[in-house]
Design a protein around this motif. Structure first.
Motif, short mmCIF file in Angstrom:
data_model
loop_
_atom_site.label_atom_id
_atom_site.label_comp_id
_atom_site.label_asym_id
_atom_site.label_seq_id
_atom_site.Cartn_x
_atom_site.Cartn_y
_atom_site.Cartn_z
N GLN A 128 15.24 14.65 98.95
CA GLN A 128 13.43 14.86 99.98
C GLN A 128 12.09 14.12 100.60
O GLN A 128 12.46 14.03 101.49
CB GLN A 128 12.67 15.43 98.64
CG GLN A 128 11.47 17.18 99.96
CD GLN A 128 10.84 17.50 98.75
OE1 GLN A 128 11.48 17.09 97.12
NE2 GLN A 128 9.53 17.93 98.71
N HIS A 171 -0.61 18.63 101.48
CA HIS A 171 0.47 19.75 101.42
C HIS A 171 0.69 20.08 102.96
O HIS A 171 2.02 19.92 102.77
CB HIS A 171 -1.28 20.92 101.41
CG HIS A 171 0.40 22.17 101.37
ND1 HIS A 171 0.70 23.07 100.84
CD2 HIS A 171 1.22 22.87 102.26
CE1 HIS A 171 1.67 24.00 100.47
NE2 HIS A 171 1.68 24.32 101.73
N HIS A 175 5.05 19.18 102.07
CA HIS A 175 5.78 20.82 102.46
C HIS A 175 6.27 20.80 103.82
O HIS A 175 6.92 21.68 104.49
CB HIS A 175 4.86 21.50 102.09
CG HIS A 175 4.78 21.23 100.82
ND1 HIS A 175 5.92 21.67 99.81
CD2 HIS A 175 3.63 21.89 99.71
CE1 HIS A 175 5.28 22.08 98.52
NE2 HIS A 175 4.02 21.75 99.00
N GLN A 178 9.78 21.97 104.86
CA GLN A 178 10.50 23.20 104.93
C GLN A 178 9.86 24.80 105.57
O GLN A 178 10.42 24.97 105.79
CB GLN A 178 10.35 23.67 103.01
CG GLN A 178 10.81 22.80 101.97
CD GLN A 178 9.85 21.84 101.35
OE1 GLN A 178 9.50 21.12 102.09
NE2 GLN A 178 9.72 20.65 100.12
N TRP A 179 8.79 23.86 105.76
CA TRP A 179 8.23 24.76 106.62
C TRP A 179 9.30 24.97 108.27
O TRP A 179 9.17 26.05 108.81
CB TRP A 179 6.51 24.17 106.99
CG TRP A 179 5.90 25.03 108.71
CD1 TRP A 179 5.39 26.45 108.26
CD2 TRP A 179 6.35 24.59 109.89
NE1 TRP A 179 5.17 27.33 109.12
CE2 TRP A 179 5.08 25.93 110.23
CE3 TRP A 179 6.17 23.56 110.49
CZ2 TRP A 179 5.04 25.67 111.78
CZ3 TRP A 179 5.40 24.02 111.51
CH2 TRP A 179 5.05 24.68 112.15
#
Length: 413
Positions: A128, A171, A175, A178-179
């Motif tokens: 990640q 944020h 993330h 993933q979005w």
């Protein structure tokens, strides 16, 4: 203590004057005779007629100059102008993504490994972190990053919850991958390209691990391999744009370039399922934001403390990776007086010279300027050495960077 007469030899007497010579002449590499002796040895090999040595040297020298000039016009022949450099960083393979792809512009395939590869598996958090750093450096995804940020702002307004800018940015940073993957799978974004689909799928967890890599004219080695060698090729310097917040309620964050210093621990080749590959350096970074991790000494040299680390890779938000193309080589000299502190020394690549042409343009391109240490107006030298006056010749005052205290510490002759 009584010394016998045999103790007072020329070599023992020489050490008495070494300190004065250093103060008078400065670093030894700027005044030693090795280059002169080397070129004299080369001229000596030109002699074929011992009766006329000067003529032999002149004729051979002219012949060498003529052959060197003619070799500039020879193709498919190895000459001093096209031979492989000592640090061969010519890439082994090239990207094959088509002319419309933007990935080669963001991640050009540069450098080449100079060690055997080992197949490793990244943990989920390592995968990640590496993938997130690739997305951050994908400039063609900036518009979609703004879309994600606006969606977060609207969702907080609907919930009547006011979020701080720093929380929203954090944020989005964590993330966004993933979005993006969810949007691409659902075709929720317009104008999706093959590059977006490739990046949204993410890299494979299987990576190639190297111990040495040539890039940007430098040869990098990991710390584990450097420990058994006299040379040091694991120091990393990166200048990255960083956003700073005055507080958690700051709505106008500022961005600027921040210098990061680290040591190379892993060299990974990330594979996006054979669509393209990118090389990352994993490092342990010094906390340059804190005075306990980074400071300037009285001479203006940068000093780092590797007992104060940042982005160790244990946290989800950590960023231990950088692109290999962004890295520059430095080496660290341990300070004998301050424990855990090291002095940073910047290194220039071999065969790279700053051949500035002031006649081609009035505007001088931006360059990385490594400032000299502050000039001291006085020097402590033994009594038997005459006074020294420091003189510096200033050329092109408008385009040069001059310390504010230079004129106070300079004595003109």
């Amino acid at each position: 203590m009584i010394f016998p007469p045999s103790f007072f030899t020329i070599m023992v007497h020489l050490t008495i004057h070494l300190t004065e010579e250093v103060k008078l002449g400065g670093p030894v590499q700027f005044r030693w005779m090795y280059p002169i002796e080397r070129i004299f040895g080369r001229f000596k090999s030109y002699v074929r007629n011992r009766a006329q040595p000067e003529g032999s040297i002149c004729e051979q020298y002219i012949a060498d100059e003529c052959l060197t000039f003619c070799s500039m016009y020879l193709d498919d022949v190895e000459t001093r102008f096209n031979r492989i450099r000592r640090v061969d960083d010519h890439p082994v393979v090239e990207h094959d993504l088509g002319p419309e792809s933007e990935i080669p512009h963001s991640f050009p395939f540069l450098g080449r490994p100079v060690s055997a590869s080992r197949l490793d598996t990244l943990s989920p958090i390592e995968r990640q972190q590496a993938h997130r750093y690739i997305l951050v450096n994908s400039s063609f995804l900036d518009d979609y990053r703004k879309v994600f940020k606006s969606e977060l702002s609207r969702s907080q307004l609907r919930r009547r919850k006011r979020g701080h800018v720093i929380d929203i940015d954090q944020h989005v940073h964590i993330h966004f991958s993933q979005w993006l993957k969810q949007k691409v799978e659902k075709n929720g974004l317009g104008g999706m390209s093959d590059d977006m689909r490739c990046l949204a799928a993410g890299p494979s967890s299987k990576v190639l691990n190297f111990s040495a890599y040539n890039i940007n004219g430098f040869k990098f080695r990991i710390i584990e391999r450097d420990q058994d060698l006299k040379t040091q090729n694991s120091g990393i310097f990166v200048s990255a744009e960083t956003i700073s917040y005055a507080s958690s309620r700051d709505i106008n964050p500022r961005s600027g370039n921040v210098s990061y210093y680290g040591k190379l621990t892993e060299i990974l080749e990330l594979n996006y399922y054979d669509s393209f590959r990118v090389v990352l350096f994993k490092c342990k970074w010094v906390d340059t934001r804190d005075a306990r991790g980074f400071k300037k000494d009285q001479f203006g040299h940068s000093m780092v403390n590797f007992s104060r680390l940042i982005h160790t890779g244990s946290g989800e938000e950590d960023e231990p990776y950088v692109l290999a193309s962004q890295a520059r080589l430095v080496y660290y000299v341990e300070d004998p007086q301050e424990k855990d502190w090291s002095v940073v020394v910047h290194v220039q690549p071999r065969d790279l010279y700053d051949m500035e042409d002031p006649t081609s343009s009035d505007e001088i391109p931006p360059q990385v300027v490594i400032e000299d240490p502050p000039i001291q107006s006085s020097m402590t030298i033994s009594d038997n050495v005459s006074d020294i006056r420091l003189v510096r010749q200033i050329e092109d005052l408008e385009s040069s960077q001059i310390p504010s205290d230079l004129y106070d510490n300079m004595e003109y002759v």
